[in-house]
Design a protein around this motif. Structure first.
Motif: not given
Length: 191
Positions: A87-113
């Motif tokens: 439901d779009e109206a409920k979604t917008n209300v929920a998003l306002d109440a939730m605020g900013d959401i932080e997310y962390k994405l791990d990665f492993t770097p590998k050099l391809l010279a």
């Protein structure tokens, strides 16, 4: 007559100068700056394309890559919340109440010279959201996967990658039917 001679001499000199300026040196070669592990660290402004079924949105977001972790201070969760609440109206209300959401994405770097890139093996974490709706709170657990590797490109100092939300569990039960949500970052520039 004298004016005509001066004009011709000027035109000839101009053409000769133009011809000399357009010739290039034979030793003009592009020498890329070689990348090294750690070059991927920094602040980025990214174009994010989010797709779910036939719906597609684009927006510009910022993130930071540091010590093999990409951190989003404001990860866009609208599609996830909309999938849970339907439901779009409920979604917008929920998003306002939730605020900013932080997310962390791990990665492993590998050099391809030889290609002057750093390959990023993405390791997405599970995201848990508390979604307020009608005086209650639904707990949504989102499972992400990354089927392709990402890249930091040394030529233009950009990062390119993507991952997919392929499963959502709401209050312990799998959300079905569920259409995957694709998060694609085709071009992220370091600033």
């Amino acid at each position: 007559m004298k004016k005509l001679f001066v004009l011709k001499a000027f035109v000839i000199a101009f053409i000769a100068l133009l011809g000399l300026s357009l010739t290039s040196c034979n030793d003009d070669k592009y020498e890329p700056i070689p990348v090294k592990i750690g070059d991927e660290n920094g602040k980025y402004r990214a174009k994010l394309i989010t797709k779910q079924g036939n719906n597609r949105t684009e927006k510009i977001i910022d993130f930071v890559a540091k010590d093999s972790v990409i951190t989003y201070k404001e990860f866009p969760v609208k599609e996830i919340v909309m999938t849970v609440l339907e439901d779009e109206a409920k979604t917008n209300v929920a998003l306002d109440a939730m605020g900013d959401i932080e997310y962390k994405l791990d990665f492993t770097p590998k050099l391809l010279a030889e290609q002057n890139v750093i390959e990023l093996e993405l390791e997405p974490k599970v995201m848990t959201l508390q979604i307020p709706v009608d005086g209650q709170t639904k707990t949504a657990v989102v499972t992400f996967t990354a089927n392709e590797k990402g890249y930091y490109v040394g030529q233009d100092f950009s990062m390119r990658y993507g991952f997919v939300a392929d499963k959502i569990t709401v209050d312990g039960a799998d959300l079905t039917p569920f259409e995957k949500i694709e998060y694609s970052f085709p071009y992220s520039l370091k600033y």
